[in-house]
Each structure stands twice: as C-alpha cells, then as structure tokens.
Design a protein around this motif. Sequence first.
Motif, PDB file in Angstrom:
ATOM      1  N   PRO A  84       0.780  -1.102  -0.063  1.00 42.02           N
ATOM      2  CA  PRO A  84       0.053   0.068   0.188  1.00 42.02           C
ATOM      3  C   PRO A  84       0.931   1.206   0.063  1.00 42.02           C
ATOM      4  CG  PRO A  84      -0.859  -1.741   1.787  1.00 42.02           C
ATOM      5  CD  PRO A  84       0.396  -2.093   1.035  1.00 42.02           C
ATOM      6  N   ARG A  85       0.453   2.046  -0.903  1.00 44.00           N
ATOM      7  CA  ARG A  85       1.273   3.409  -1.133  1.00 44.00           C
ATOM      8  C   ARG A  85       2.692   3.217  -1.629  1.00 44.00           C
ATOM      9  NH1 ARG A  85      -0.502   8.157   2.678  1.00 44.00           N
ATOM     10  NH2 ARG A  85      -1.661   8.399   0.704  1.00 44.00           N
ATOM     11  N   LEU A  86       2.837   1.846  -2.140  1.00 47.65           N
ATOM     12  CA  LEU A  86       3.926   1.532  -2.978  1.00 47.65           C
ATOM     13  C   LEU A  86       5.461   1.912  -2.136  1.00 47.65           C
ATOM     14  CD1 LEU A  86       2.477   2.290  -6.547  1.00 47.65           C
ATOM     15  CD2 LEU A  86       2.736  -0.070  -5.507  1.00 47.65           C
ATOM     16  N   GLU A  87       6.301   2.354  -3.148  1.00 50.92           N
ATOM     17  CA  GLU A  87       7.858   2.806  -2.678  1.00 50.92           C
ATOM     18  C   GLU A  87       7.538   4.111  -1.996  1.00 50.92           C
ATOM     19  OE1 GLU A  87       7.099   1.819  -5.870  1.00 50.92           O
ATOM     20  OE2 GLU A  87       7.896  -0.363  -5.587  1.00 50.92           O
ATOM     21  N   THR A  88       6.618   4.875  -2.491  1.00 49.38           N
ATOM     22  CA  THR A  88       6.590   6.385  -1.905  1.00 49.38           C
ATOM     23  C   THR A  88       6.362   6.156  -0.312  1.00 49.38           C
ATOM     24  OG1 THR A  88       5.770   7.217  -3.807  1.00 49.38           O
ATOM     25  CG2 THR A  88       5.076   8.338  -1.864  1.00 49.38           C
ATOM     26  N   LEU A 103      16.270   3.909  13.877  1.00 47.77           N
ATOM     27  CA  LEU A 103      16.409   3.177  12.664  1.00 47.77           C
ATOM     28  C   LEU A 103      15.127   3.303  11.724  1.00 47.77           C
ATOM     29  CD1 LEU A 103      18.482   0.319  14.015  1.00 47.77           C
ATOM     30  CD2 LEU A 103      19.045   1.552  12.021  1.00 47.77           C
ATOM     31  N   GLY A 104      15.244   3.628  10.575  1.00 50.57           N
ATOM     32  CA  GLY A 104      14.235   3.426   9.447  1.00 50.57           C
ATOM     33  C   GLY A 104      14.533   2.245   8.716  1.00 50.57           C
ATOM     34  N   GLN A 105      13.603   0.976   8.878  1.00 54.01           N
ATOM     35  CA  GLN A 105      13.687  -0.220   7.945  1.00 54.01           C
ATOM     36  C   GLN A 105      12.344  -0.543   7.840  1.00 54.01           C
ATOM     37  OE1 GLN A 105      13.378  -3.484   8.009  1.00 54.01           O
ATOM     38  NE2 GLN A 105      14.622  -3.632   6.056  1.00 54.01           N
ATOM     39  N   GLU A 106      11.941  -1.217   6.755  1.00 55.14           N
ATOM     40  CA  GLU A 106      10.515  -1.102   6.620  1.00 55.14           C
ATOM     41  C   GLU A 106      10.086  -2.464   7.133  1.00 55.14           C
ATOM     42  OE1 GLU A 106       8.773  -2.201   2.854  1.00 55.14           O
ATOM     43  OE2 GLU A 106      10.424  -3.618   2.243  1.00 55.14           O
ATOM     44  N   THR A 107      10.686  -3.116   7.951  1.00 53.81           N
ATOM     45  CA  THR A 107      10.371  -4.451   8.772  1.00 53.81           C
ATOM     46  C   THR A 107      10.749  -4.382  10.200  1.00 53.81           C
ATOM     47  OG1 THR A 107      11.944  -5.650   8.208  1.00 53.81           O
ATOM     48  CG2 THR A 107      10.039  -5.964   6.665  1.00 53.81           C
ATOM     49  N   THR A 108      12.018  -3.683  10.439  1.00 55.95           N
ATOM     50  CA  THR A 108      12.350  -3.831  11.677  1.00 55.95           C
ATOM     51  C   THR A 108      12.414  -2.560  12.463  1.00 55.95           C
ATOM     52  OG1 THR A 108      13.994  -5.356  10.878  1.00 55.95           O
ATOM     53  CG2 THR A 108      14.451  -4.250  12.952  1.00 55.95           C
ATOM     54  N   GLY A 109      11.587  -2.253  13.526  1.00 58.27           N
ATOM     55  CA  GLY A 109      11.656  -1.217  14.291  1.00 58.27           C
ATOM     56  C   GLY A 109      10.297  -0.336  14.015  1.00 58.27           C
ATOM     57  N   GLU A 273      14.179   5.130  -0.775  1.00 57.79           N
ATOM     58  CA  GLU A 273      14.217   6.100  -1.885  1.00 57.79           C
ATOM     59  C   GLU A 273      14.922   5.590  -2.974  1.00 57.79           C
ATOM     60  OE1 GLU A 273      14.327  10.312   1.024  1.00 57.79           O
ATOM     61  OE2 GLU A 273      16.102   9.166   0.341  1.00 57.79           O
ATOM     62  N   GLN A 274      15.912   4.615  -2.682  1.00 59.82           N
ATOM     63  CA  GLN A 274      16.875   3.895  -3.742  1.00 59.82           C
ATOM     64  C   GLN A 274      15.939   3.121  -4.461  1.00 59.82           C
ATOM     65  OE1 GLN A 274      19.478   1.074  -2.312  1.00 59.82           O
ATOM     66  NE2 GLN A 274      21.237   2.375  -3.237  1.00 59.82           N
ATOM     67  N   VAL A 275      15.042   2.280  -3.748  1.00 59.14           N
ATOM     68  CA  VAL A 275      13.985   1.391  -4.474  1.00 59.14           C
ATOM     69  C   VAL A 275      13.024   2.036  -5.336  1.00 59.14           C
ATOM     70  CG1 VAL A 275      12.370  -0.337  -4.099  1.00 59.14           C
ATOM     71  CG2 VAL A 275      14.446  -0.691  -2.835  1.00 59.14           C
ATOM     72  N   GLN A 276      12.536   3.434  -4.802  1.00 59.07           N
ATOM     73  CA  GLN A 276      11.725   4.085  -5.444  1.00 59.07           C
ATOM     74  C   GLN A 276      12.425   4.506  -6.740  1.00 59.07           C
ATOM     75  OE1 GLN A 276      10.911   7.690  -3.404  1.00 59.07           O
ATOM     76  NE2 GLN A 276       8.779   7.752  -4.340  1.00 59.07           N
TER      77      GLN A 276
END
Length: 455
Positions: A84-88, A103-109, A273-276
């Motif tokens: 949802p909301r894709l890479e953005t 830490l900013g990591q999409e699964t951890t924390g 941002e890199q993946v986006q």
Amino acid sequence: MKLTIVGGGSVRTPRLIPSLVRRAARLGLQELWLMDSDPERLELIGGMCRRQVERLDGRFRVYTSGDARDAITDASHVITSIRPRLETGRAADERIAFGLGVLGQETTGAAGFAMAMRSAPAILDYAGLVESLAATGAWLFNFTNPAGLVAQVLHDAGLKRVVGICDSANKARNEASHFLGIPQGRLRHGVYGLNHLSWTRSVRIDEGEDEPGEELLPALLGDERFVNATHLKMFAPGLRAEEKVFLNEYLHYFYHRDEALTQLLQEKETRGEQVQRLTRDLLRKLRAASDVDGQLAIWQDVMARRSKSYMAHARDGADRKQRDPVGEDDEGYAAVALGCVEAIARDQPAWTGLNVPNGSAIAGMDADDVVEVSCRVDGRGPVPTPIGDVPDRHLALMRSVKVYERLASRAILQRSRSLAVQALCAHPLVGSWPLAEKLFDAFYQAHRDIVGTWR
C-alpha cells in the motif's frame, strides 16, 4: 489448479515464473491469476510473465485482473504480495524514523509498524475473500511486509490457514547448499525466532525419520571462506564466536544498532528512496521498450542492480552475490511458496522455515505467538518442528519484540493510538514513550488517507 497472486503487478512477480513452470505438471496448474490495483503495472508485469511462460514452454495460462473477487474465486491457493502506497510510503516511513533519530527499515523497528498499519488491514480484507470465495482448503501465503507481524494480525483476527513467508528464514540452508554444492532438498535446518529476528542452530544432510543425518553447520561457521561468502561477515568476529549459530541478517540492526544507524544517516538516499528511484527507472524503460523480450532484458538488469544494493551499508560497498540454484530449487521466495503449495497439494512432506503459530515448538513462547520456525509441510499444512529450549538471551529478545508485535496487532485491529504508542515504546529499538508518540503521530499524518481514523 488455479493459483492467484494478489499484488501480481509487483516487480518481483516474474521471479516466480521459472519455478512455477517447472512445478506446473506436478501441481496440475492450469491458471495463474495476477491481481493488482495498478492497471499499468499489471499490464507490464503480466505481459512479461506470459512471455516467460511461452519461452519456457509452460502449459498454463496467465490471467490478469483488477478485481480481487474474480481472481480469488475458486483459487486453490493465494499468494499475497502487496505494498500500500508503493515505494513512496516506504520512503516516507524511513525519513520519518531517521528524522527522529531511530532506525528506519520497513520491517524492523518503527518503520515496520508504519508498514504494518497500512498493509495488515488490506491483507485482512483479502484473507476474508479467500475464506469465502476460494476453493475448500485454500491457504494464504503472505509475503507482504512485515511478514511475521502481518501473520500475527491475521491469526489474532481468527484466520487459520495463513502462513507468513520470508526468504531469510531459509538463508542458512540456502547458503550451505551453494557453498557445498548440495541440493537444498537434501538439507534440513533448525531455525527459531521471529521474522527478521531468527537464529539457525543446525543444518543437517540426509536427515530422515529415523536417521539424524550429519551436522554441517559448526564446520561451516568455523570456515572463513563460508563466513566471507555470506552476510555473516557483517557481524563482529567476537559476536560470531560467542553465538555459534547462523545469524539472520536483520539481526545486524540489533547487534550493531548504533553503527547501523550512523551509517544509514550518512547515506544520501534511504533504501526506500533507492528502491523508489530504481522502480521508477524500471517502469520508464519498460514503457519505452519495443517488445516484451526487450522488457524482460531491462527487468533483469534493473532487478540485478536493486539486489546488489541491498544492505550495502553493512557490506562495505561489496556487491550482493547472485548465484545459480543448486539442483531444482530456486533461492528466494518462489521456492518457499511453491514448495509449500506442492507439499499440500500432493500430501508429500517438505521442510522449510515459515512464520506460523508456535504451538509447543519453542519453549518459553506462547502457543498463539506467530514465530519463525522450521516446519514440516504436507497435506495438513505446515506443522512446526520441536525446537525446545533456546538460549536465554535469544528468548529474552524474542519475547521483548513479541510484546511489541502483540500490542501492534491489537492496535491495528482496533485502530487504537494508545495501543500503537504502547507498541512502539515497547520495541527495543525505540524504548521511549515521548518518542513513540512522535513516531506514531508522524506516521498517522503521512498515511491517514489510507489507514482511516484511529482513536
């Protein structure tokens, strides 16, 4: 068999096709349905998947649909892989977390909670359709991140035939397979923990019902060639020596927390941002390509660049290795999901690491805690294998993060700000009530149009 992929417009979907073609006859596969809410992505990815099936002489048809009910109706099994909301959305989550010094990591924390508050309700809706419209006995295999927390939400909501799948649960077995040149089917591993928070204590060859098999892991962990060929080299030598197990790569964010945060804050781009950027580049090139074969070549190139940059902050700039599979098995999620589908459909046992309710597998964890654990899969579905006692330090970290996950699950199901703040405060990578309030409020404002009203 009709197999449905919800989120079929994902750039990862074409990776599924070669493994699916190889297994199609054994599965009796006739229809592969790709469902997605993004018509353009669905058309581009669907066209490449059809071409792959044609080039590989596959004997099943590929359908695309934007209607979830049509795609799920009479499906034998359903795979969910949505964003949802894709890479953005991912990029926004990471920037919010980094801006508040965590830490900013999409699964951890913290950012993992933000992803879950968007993804889990959507998966819950699809799971309801699976229960009401899919074939009797259909299972839902979820890849949507954070896979363990999403599975916990689904089980807490009363859904039973749900499995969380993540590539990293089987990494020790896969790495041993590649290093030793042994097909994965001959290896069984003992993994325990939570999603992206797991340890593998055993990898055995030719283990049977009455044969223990030969233990391979201690020798591998003591071989510097193996260590340097895997993500284990990201961890401090002293830590590896003390642990004497194969560490999930995401444990780097816990065991090297301050170092990881410092390195990530110095990067010009977050991973999101890199993946986006890479995905935007991929879609632009796919639109401009003159034919589907050209699109496939572009896709392979961009996806290879994306994979090489994965966790680069911890690998000193070294490329992530791309390896050919040993034997029939594919490394990655295709083999895990389709191995489970085949084991259930044919009632022939397979062994793999999955995210499922603990039962009595890991001592010290509750029966209804979703854990990442070695499983036997057959016509009954996945059954966790007995793990028993685990080191106190591992159990303590597992239980700490599970407190967060159970609170987060309740928060998402009830849309409760109070529970969400409690969850974030409980997470060992946050650990502060004022910080938890700031994080939730920032995530909520960023995604309010998707997550609805929370109180």
